[in-house]
Enzyme design. Structure first.
Site: not given
Ligand code: TYM
Length: 321
Positions: A110, A189, A192
């Site tokens: 992230k 993968k 979202k």
């Protein structure tokens, strides 16, 4: 056996969530003591719009119930309705080395994508450990992306148990090789945050559009194709039994079949598979009072188990004086 897992209410529900976790949880409720929750505290790491979080929470609950989560058989609640989990998070934080969190892939991933590293994001796995340990979970069905978080949970539990005695059950992740990482439209993968999802509950037109966007190679229609490297095949097989999968494999290898044709079939399959659940979901969302009441009852049951653990923790740590 006690089985627990959770899902964040951040955004729409996709095939990765369904096959990686929800389907297994719904099956497990027949034979196990099942704990399942909507991780709205966790979602605060990515959602800062209060209205959206509240709406997303109800939708996530309706999704799970529509797909077959049965609040009579299982304990199903919203994470923040048992806020005691935060108390345990704090206790566990004191047994969580910084290095353990610094090594977490999900945090590194992230931050490398430019998401500002705040304390919530950093401490995310400690809250997840608290979710798992508070309810003395033995098995945690998750996708592969959450495996490390369950390992971190074990590390924290071992440290805590070493200090205070056997308070926590050591959990194990349950990851099915077949669906450990459901691929998205581009083969990465499905996620979202990568914008490559196929969503469960959406208008037919939008679903069709997503499926038509699945990336394929330029092999001409008449030539044989390799199912193992084809994203359409890898997604389509999730809906098939072994025999159907072998049939489709043969069609790929024989040549003469275009990707457009398989995509069209996949679209019809996904649409028809989820259509009955979409009806139920709509009903649930039309009566949010009832939905809230189901969740409140679930939270009450969850809290009962949570307090058993927490009383031990308070006593051992000296918080109870
Ligand atoms: P979340 O909300 O991101 O995802 C919910 C579940 O879906 C799985 N999943 C996938 N599985 C296979 N292939 C994919 N492409 C895919 N994408 C998502 C995830 O692995 C997950 O199991 N941190 C958790 C929520 C959580 C939790 C917990 C889980 C909070 N506390 C305690 C277990 C135990 C999460 O973000 O899941």
């Amino acid at each position: 056996m006690r089985v627990l897992s959770g899902i964040q209410p951040s955004g729409s529900l996709h095939l990765g969530n369904f096959f990686g976790m929800m389907k297994k949880m719904i099956e497990h409720q027949e034979n196990h003591e099942l704990f399942c929750f909507i991780a709205n505290y966790h979602a605060m790491t990515s959602v800062s719009d209060g209205k959206a979080l509240a709406k997303g929470t109800l939708e996530a609950a309706a999704n799970f119930l529509a797909l077959g989560m049965d609040p009579e058989k299982s304990i199903f609640w919203v994470q923040s309705d048992v806020p005691e989990v935060q108390e345990l998070t704090w206790a566990l934080s004191n047994f969580t080395p910084m290095g353990l969190l610094e090594r977490c892939h999900s945090f590194k991933d992230k931050t490398s994508r430019g998401i500002a590293a705040n304390h919530g994001l950093f401490a995310y796995p400690v809250l997840m450990a608290a979710d798992i340990l508070l309810y003395q979970s033995e098995k945690v069905p998750v996708g592969k992306d959450q495996k490390q978080h369950v390992e971190v949970t074990r590390d924290i539990a071992i440290k805590f148990n070493n200090e205070y005695g056997d308070i926590f059950t050591l959990p194990e992740p349950e990851i099915d090789e077949d669906v450990a990482t459901v691929p998205g439209l581009d083969g990465q993968k499905m996620s979202k945050s990568y914008g490559n999802t196929i969503d469960l509950f959406q208008e037919e037109k939008a679903l069709r559009k997503q499926i038509m966007r699945i990336v394929t190679d330029p092999t001409p229609v008449e030539e044989p194709k390799n199912p193992d490297t084809c994203n359409v095949f890898q997604i389509y097989r999730l809906f098939m039994d072994k025999e159907q999968e072998a049939d489709l494999r043969r069609r790929y290898e024989a040549g003469g079949m275009g990707y457009g044709e398989v995509k069209e079939e996949l679209f019809v399959t996904v649409r028809d598979f989820f259509a009955p659940y979409a009806e139920r979901r709509k009903e649930l969302l039309a009566n949010t009072d009832e939905l809230r009441s189901i969740l409140a009852q679930g939270a009450e049951k969850a809290r009962h188990t949570a307090l058993k653990t927490l009383r031990k923790v308070r006593k051992k740590t000296g918080l109870a004086y």
